[in-house]
Design a protein around this motif. Structure first.
Motif, PDB file in Angstrom:
ATOM      1  N   SER A   1     -66.376 -70.551 -29.808  1.00  0.00           N
ATOM      2  CA  SER A   1     -67.640 -70.632 -29.080  1.00  0.00           C
ATOM      3  C   SER A   1     -68.823 -70.256 -29.957  1.00  0.00           C
ATOM      4  O   SER A   1     -68.700 -69.427 -30.866  1.00  0.00           O
ATOM      5  CB  SER A   1     -67.620 -69.685 -27.873  1.00  0.00           C
TER       6      SER A   1
ATOM      7  N   MET B   1     -79.101 -75.339 -30.369  1.00  0.00           N
ATOM      8  CA  MET B   1     -78.598 -76.048 -29.186  1.00  0.00           C
ATOM      9  C   MET B   1     -79.732 -76.673 -28.398  1.00  0.00           C
ATOM     10  O   MET B   1     -80.791 -76.067 -28.218  1.00  0.00           O
ATOM     11  CB  MET B   1     -77.819 -75.082 -28.293  1.00  0.00           C
TER      12      MET B   1
ATOM     13  N   ILE C   1     -68.410 -69.559 -22.397  1.00  0.00           N
ATOM     14  CA  ILE C   1     -69.743 -70.156 -22.247  1.00  0.00           C
ATOM     15  C   ILE C   1     -70.627 -69.253 -21.381  1.00  0.00           C
ATOM     16  O   ILE C   1     -71.539 -69.718 -20.708  1.00  0.00           O
ATOM     17  CB  ILE C   1     -69.686 -71.595 -21.692  1.00  0.00           C
TER      18      ILE C   1
ATOM     19  N   VAL D   1     -71.717 -73.281 -26.343  1.00  0.00           N
ATOM     20  CA  VAL D   1     -70.785 -74.401 -26.514  1.00  0.00           C
ATOM     21  C   VAL D   1     -69.446 -73.802 -26.908  1.00  0.00           C
ATOM     22  O   VAL D   1     -69.387 -72.893 -27.747  1.00  0.00           O
ATOM     23  CB  VAL D   1     -71.270 -75.381 -27.592  1.00  0.00           C
TER      24      VAL D   1
ATOM     25  N   ALA E   1     -69.874 -76.537 -22.045  1.00  0.00           N
ATOM     26  CA  ALA E   1     -71.167 -75.985 -22.434  1.00  0.00           C
ATOM     27  C   ALA E   1     -71.918 -75.557 -21.184  1.00  0.00           C
ATOM     28  O   ALA E   1     -71.731 -76.113 -20.100  1.00  0.00           O
ATOM     29  CB  ALA E   1     -71.993 -77.017 -23.213  1.00  0.00           C
TER      30      ALA E   1
END
Length: 365
Positions: A70, A89, A286, A60, A45
């Motif tokens: 992802s 998130m 990421i 992530v 992440a």
């Protein structure tokens, strides 16, 4: 402009926390990875704050059975650097320099709720300062820490208990290229060059670190190797001497088939660490170098996007596929023939000329 951050004693300049010097490329980022004991499940992440672009973003990504899945998120920062949430998130510091909580509420079949606990005091790496001609491209500080993960992952209906996972986290801040590319080229024009290897490894009772940036002639402009016993405080970190990594590249590529680190401890005794890649994680999963969802890119008030990749099917020489983390099995051979086995990653980003490998152009191999 006053923001919530001004309530905390964290100012570094005479200005409010909303402002970070004068460089539009200032950033402040979290990075995490974690992996099962056999490397079959890997997650990573990133979460970044870009004060002068007024953007906060994160991603992530979970690699399992050869597929990397992802979720990328981005929002307008609204100048509030202390609000570390972007849509589903979030990041929460539970105990500074030791424990951090990372969460992704279920989003298109992907979820994560895990906590990281450091094995030792974080390592402060040497300040990274890198220019191309007169232009400063990188000027940042980074701290790195290995540790244990606990919690759960969810991947398209499959729940995975994160109980004995190990991994690494880092925090970096300063200046590096982010957001939209600068249209004004650096003069005089030159072939892009960047040679980067990073290998944080978890062994049973210690962590061993190595990184290097080398110029086109193979001279290191930033490097360090550190051995950290479990529970080591700042003064207990053992800085190793004369680190040198030899890489055996896969034929016709710039991806490592194997690697060996040679280093000496404070008593001049030799240590050797060998690295055997198990699988490949794409860092663009990421945001690193992603062509459309790169760090600091403006994607509207709030953007949430799922993306699936199959690393083994992607051509290595495509520029956005260069930056990878290879999950590796590692073997440490110490003085007196003592050995131990561990697991970690060998990160690779090698672009442009590098004389020791005979590379003369951007992507020759």
């Amino acid at each position: 402009m006053l923001t919530a951050g001004d309530e905390y004693p964290i100012h570094q300049t005479p200005e409010p926390v909303a402002f970070s010097g004068s460089d539009r490329n200032f950033y402040d980022r979290y990075f995490f990875n974690g992996y099962s004991a056999d490397g079959s499940v890997f997650f990573a992440a990133a979460f970044g704050v870009y004060p002068h672009l007024n953007v906060m973003d994160g991603a992530v990504s979970i690699l399992k059975d050869g597929v990397q899945k992802s979720v990328h998120v981005s929002r307008v920062l609204n100048m509030q650097r202390m609000d570390t949430r972007v849509g589903p998130m979030s990041i929460e510091v539970l105990e500074p320099l030791k424990r951090v909580q990372l969460k992704l509420e279920e989003t298109e079949g992907i979820a994560l709720d895990v906590s990281f606990t450091g094995r030792h005091f974080p390592i402060e790496e040497p300040r990274f300062t890198y220019r191309q001609g007169p232009r400063m491209l990188i000027d940042c500080t980074r701290m790195t820490q290995n540790g244990h993960w606990d919690g759960t992952l969810l991947v398209d209906g499959e729940a995975i208990e994160v109980k004995s996972f190990l991994g690494t986290r880092d925090r970096s801040w300063g200046v590096r290229p982010i957001g939209s590319k600068d249209e004004q080229p650096v003069l005089p024009l030159q072939i892009p060059q960047f040679y980067w290897l990073w290998a944080p490894i978890n062994f049973p009772n210690l962590s061993l670190y190595f990184h290097v940036n080398e110029d086109g002639q193979g001279e290191a402009w930033n490097t360090r190797s550190v051995l950290a016993m479990d529970g080591a405080d700042h003064d207990g970190l053992l800085h190793l001497n004369r680190p040198k990594m030899d890489v055996d590249w896969r034929e016709g590529s710039r991806r490592a088939a194997s690697a060996t680190l040679h280093v000496e401890d404070g008593q001049g005794q030799a240590h050797e660490v060998s690295y055997e890649p198990l699988s490949t994680f794409m860092m663009k999963g990421i945001g690193y170098g992603h062509p459309s969802m790169g760090h600091g890119s403006y994607r509207g008030d709030l953007s949430v996007t799922r993306e699936d990749l199959t690393p083994d099917n992607l051509p290595w020489q495509q520029p956005d596929n260069l930056h990878i983390q290879a999950i590796v099995k590692a073997t440490h051979k110490g003085p007196g023939g003592q050995t131990s086995e561990g697991i970690g990653i060998l990160e690779q980003l090698c672009l442009g000329p590098h004389a020791p490998n005979g590379w003369k152009d951007v992507l020759d191999a």
